[in-house]
Scaffold this motif. Structure first.
Motif, PDB file in Angstrom:
ATOM      1  N   LEU A 109       0.839  -1.189  -0.125  1.00 55.59           N
ATOM      2  CA  LEU A 109       0.016   0.068   0.013  1.00 55.59           C
ATOM      3  C   LEU A 109       0.782   1.175  -0.079  1.00 55.59           C
ATOM      4  O   LEU A 109       1.699   1.400   0.781  1.00 55.59           O
ATOM      5  N   SER A 110       0.559   2.355  -0.965  1.00 50.88           N
ATOM      6  CA  SER A 110       1.616   3.323  -1.127  1.00 50.88           C
ATOM      7  C   SER A 110       0.691   4.584  -0.311  1.00 50.88           C
ATOM      8  O   SER A 110       1.378   5.597  -0.202  1.00 50.88           O
ATOM      9  N   ASP A 111      -0.673   4.546   0.254  1.00 51.45           N
ATOM     10  CA  ASP A 111      -1.297   5.752   0.415  1.00 51.45           C
ATOM     11  C   ASP A 111      -2.037   5.052   1.927  1.00 51.45           C
ATOM     12  O   ASP A 111      -3.168   4.970   1.624  1.00 51.45           O
ATOM     13  N   MET A 112      -1.306   5.045   2.982  1.00 49.46           N
ATOM     14  CA  MET A 112      -2.194   4.681   4.118  1.00 49.46           C
ATOM     15  C   MET A 112      -1.732   5.297   5.378  1.00 49.46           C
ATOM     16  O   MET A 112      -0.544   6.155   5.184  1.00 49.46           O
ATOM     17  N   THR A 113      -2.215   5.153   6.706  1.00 51.81           N
ATOM     18  CA  THR A 113      -1.657   5.560   7.884  1.00 51.81           C
ATOM     19  C   THR A 113      -1.767   4.315   8.867  1.00 51.81           C
ATOM     20  O   THR A 113      -2.800   3.666   8.871  1.00 51.81           O
ATOM     21  N   VAL A 114      -0.748   4.313   9.480  1.00 52.49           N
ATOM     22  CA  VAL A 114      -0.517   3.503  10.501  1.00 52.49           C
ATOM     23  C   VAL A 114      -0.673   3.889  11.850  1.00 52.49           C
ATOM     24  O   VAL A 114       0.205   4.843  12.304  1.00 52.49           O
ATOM     25  N   VAL A 125      -4.785   2.223   8.157  1.00 48.25           N
ATOM     26  CA  VAL A 125      -6.181   2.851   7.733  1.00 48.25           C
ATOM     27  C   VAL A 125      -5.872   3.588   6.177  1.00 48.25           C
ATOM     28  O   VAL A 125      -4.915   4.207   6.035  1.00 48.25           O
ATOM     29  N   VAL A 126      -6.821   3.211   5.304  1.00 48.38           N
ATOM     30  CA  VAL A 126      -6.727   3.651   3.805  1.00 48.38           C
ATOM     31  C   VAL A 126      -7.817   4.788   3.970  1.00 48.38           C
ATOM     32  O   VAL A 126      -9.028   4.333   3.620  1.00 48.38           O
ATOM     33  N   GLU A 127      -7.458   5.924   4.113  1.00 48.79           N
ATOM     34  CA  GLU A 127      -8.547   7.146   4.401  1.00 48.79           C
ATOM     35  C   GLU A 127      -9.424   7.261   2.962  1.00 48.79           C
ATOM     36  O   GLU A 127     -10.503   7.625   3.099  1.00 48.79           O
ATOM     37  N   ALA A 128      -8.648   6.943   1.824  1.00 47.35           N
ATOM     38  CA  ALA A 128      -9.470   7.055   0.523  1.00 47.35           C
ATOM     39  C   ALA A 128     -10.454   6.259   0.433  1.00 47.35           C
ATOM     40  O   ALA A 128     -11.372   6.770  -0.330  1.00 47.35           O
ATOM     41  N   ILE A 129     -10.576   5.087   0.973  1.00 44.79           N
ATOM     42  CA  ILE A 129     -11.968   4.208   0.690  1.00 44.79           C
ATOM     43  C   ILE A 129     -12.439   4.210   2.198  1.00 44.79           C
ATOM     44  O   ILE A 129     -13.311   3.159   2.395  1.00 44.79           O
ATOM     45  N   ASN A 130     -11.911   4.483   3.148  1.00 44.45           N
ATOM     46  CA  ASN A 130     -12.512   4.371   4.442  1.00 44.45           C
ATOM     47  C   ASN A 130     -12.446   2.875   5.013  1.00 44.45           C
ATOM     48  O   ASN A 130     -13.512   2.338   5.668  1.00 44.45           O
ATOM     49  N   LYS A 131     -11.314   2.512   4.971  1.00 40.66           N
ATOM     50  CA  LYS A 131     -11.289   1.078   5.294  1.00 40.66           C
ATOM     51  C   LYS A 131      -9.948   0.585   6.109  1.00 40.66           C
ATOM     52  O   LYS A 131      -9.062   1.493   5.867  1.00 40.66           O
ATOM     53  N   ILE A 132     -10.366  -0.255   7.118  1.00 41.69           N
ATOM     54  CA  ILE A 132      -9.251  -0.596   8.256  1.00 41.69           C
ATOM     55  C   ILE A 132      -9.029  -2.066   8.251  1.00 41.69           C
ATOM     56  O   ILE A 132      -9.802  -2.785   7.987  1.00 41.69           O
ATOM     57  N   CYS A 133      -7.601  -2.010   8.433  1.00 42.45           N
ATOM     58  CA  CYS A 133      -7.174  -3.639   8.583  1.00 42.45           C
ATOM     59  C   CYS A 133      -6.352  -3.865  10.106  1.00 42.45           C
ATOM     60  O   CYS A 133      -5.523  -2.897  10.145  1.00 42.45           O
ATOM     61  N   SER A 134      -6.577  -4.641  10.746  1.00 41.68           N
ATOM     62  CA  SER A 134      -5.707  -4.816  12.119  1.00 41.68           C
ATOM     63  C   SER A 134      -4.523  -5.434  11.966  1.00 41.68           C
ATOM     64  O   SER A 134      -4.579  -6.474  11.201  1.00 41.68           O
ATOM     65  N   TYR A 182       0.894   6.128  18.207  1.00 38.32           N
ATOM     66  CA  TYR A 182       1.636   7.225  17.094  1.00 38.32           C
ATOM     67  C   TYR A 182       1.013   6.925  15.864  1.00 38.32           C
ATOM     68  O   TYR A 182       0.455   5.908  15.699  1.00 38.32           O
ATOM     69  N   ALA A 183       1.116   7.937  15.209  1.00 39.75           N
ATOM     70  CA  ALA A 183       0.419   7.903  13.699  1.00 39.75           C
ATOM     71  C   ALA A 183       1.473   7.763  12.857  1.00 39.75           C
ATOM     72  O   ALA A 183       2.671   8.843  12.850  1.00 39.75           O
ATOM     73  N   ILE A 184       1.641   7.107  11.852  1.00 41.15           N
ATOM     74  CA  ILE A 184       3.078   6.903  10.952  1.00 41.15           C
ATOM     75  C   ILE A 184       2.116   6.957   9.500  1.00 41.15           C
ATOM     76  O   ILE A 184       1.380   6.170   9.014  1.00 41.15           O
ATOM     77  N   ARG A 185       2.280   8.258   8.964  1.00 40.82           N
ATOM     78  CA  ARG A 185       1.546   8.711   7.829  1.00 40.82           C
ATOM     79  C   ARG A 185       2.531   8.526   6.255  1.00 40.82           C
ATOM     80  O   ARG A 185       2.068   8.563   5.249  1.00 40.82           O
ATOM     81  N   ALA A 186       4.024   8.299   6.532  1.00 47.08           N
ATOM     82  CA  ALA A 186       4.893   8.171   5.163  1.00 47.08           C
ATOM     83  C   ALA A 186       5.582   7.127   5.122  1.00 47.08           C
ATOM     84  O   ALA A 186       5.765   6.607   6.016  1.00 47.08           O
TER      85      ALA A 186
END
Length: 271
Positions: A148-153, A196-205, A169-173
């Protein structure tokens, strides 16, 4: 008269069926495979005898349907291709329901096959990134490997047994790494994250990992130990060299072999 017209047209219909129906491409079996926001359209190869065959892909989203009067857009990288797959990742760039179709060209004879259902990129399958915790260095390194190239951990860290006081902590890059300081040899740290993939509002743990933070020799102590070992080796070599120089003659005198007395030699010879 009607029956006579039908009889007169029958040979023409028969000729058309024999000469053209066999050359028209049959519909393809199509499917969409979407994992981690990478959308690949696949279809079965054309089952027909063609000297040349190629495929062209088009798509139509809600914008094209409502705002552009039902216009179909060409997939840029999938025009007149020979492969039976098409990467539509960059074409399907919005959360729209897309209709997708494939044009098959078999020796100039063309036919269309449309994907049975619309596709929305929100239906993509998200694979949880792999979390790696490296406790060897200082500070501790937590990293995530993913396509994934565009997500937030969102990383949650706590001392075992004290999750209510966890830090987030939020890791965005990219490359999705984070450094954490900890008291070594005194605690067991736990790590849990979600992508978290904000573009499609989807989360995986991502599963929890609890690791013991081992003791680590400080950067000052390690060179000190090495230096002391070198000094001891040099001193020992110096002492051995000095001893060999000053006590060598005495050792030789102590170990000097005395000659056998002549009386003993004569006795041995007489015997």
């Amino acid at each position: 008269m009607g029956s006579g017209l039908i009889k007169s047209l029958f040979p023409l219909l028969l000729h058309f069926t024999i000469n053209y129906s066999s050359t028209l491409p049959t519909p393809l079996n199509t499917s969409m495979h979407s994992v981690n926001m990478k959308h690949i359209l696949k279809w079965s190869p054309l089952q027909a005898s063609c000297s040349t065959v190629n495929y062209s892909v088009q798509f139509q989203g809600e914008y094209e349907f409502y705002k552009l009067n039902g216009t179909w857009m060409n997939a840029y990288d999938c025009q007149e291709i020979s492969e039976n797959r098409c990467d539509l990742t960059h074409d399907l760039a919005s959360n729209s329901d897309y209709s997708i179709r494939i044009n098959t060209n078999c020796d100039g004879h063309k036919s269309w096959t449309q994907l049975s259902a619309t596709f929305n990129r929100r239906d993509t399958v998200l694979l949880a990134p792999k979390m790696t915790v490296n406790v060897e260095g200082d500070p501790i390194q937590v990293s995530f490997s993913t396509t994934l190239s565009d997500m937030t951990v969102n990383l949650k860290v706590w001392k075992e047994g004290d999750e209510q006081n966890a830090l987030i902590y939020a890791i965005r890059a990219y490359p999705y790494q984070f450094s954490i300081a900890a008291h070594r040899g005194q605690e067991k740290m736990c790590f849990r994250a979600e992508a978290v993939v904000e573009a499609i509002n989807k989360i995986c743990s991502i599963d929890t990992q609890c690791v013991i933070i081992p003791e680590q020799t400080s950067d000052f102590v390690k060179p000190m130990i090495v230096s002391v070992a070198v000094v001891v080796a040099v001193v020992m070599a110096f002492i051995l060299g000095w001893s060999a120089t000053h006590f060598g003659p005495q050792i030789k005198e102590i170990c000097h072999r005395e000659p056998i007395p002549s009386v003993l030699v004569s006795v041995c010879l007489t015997s």
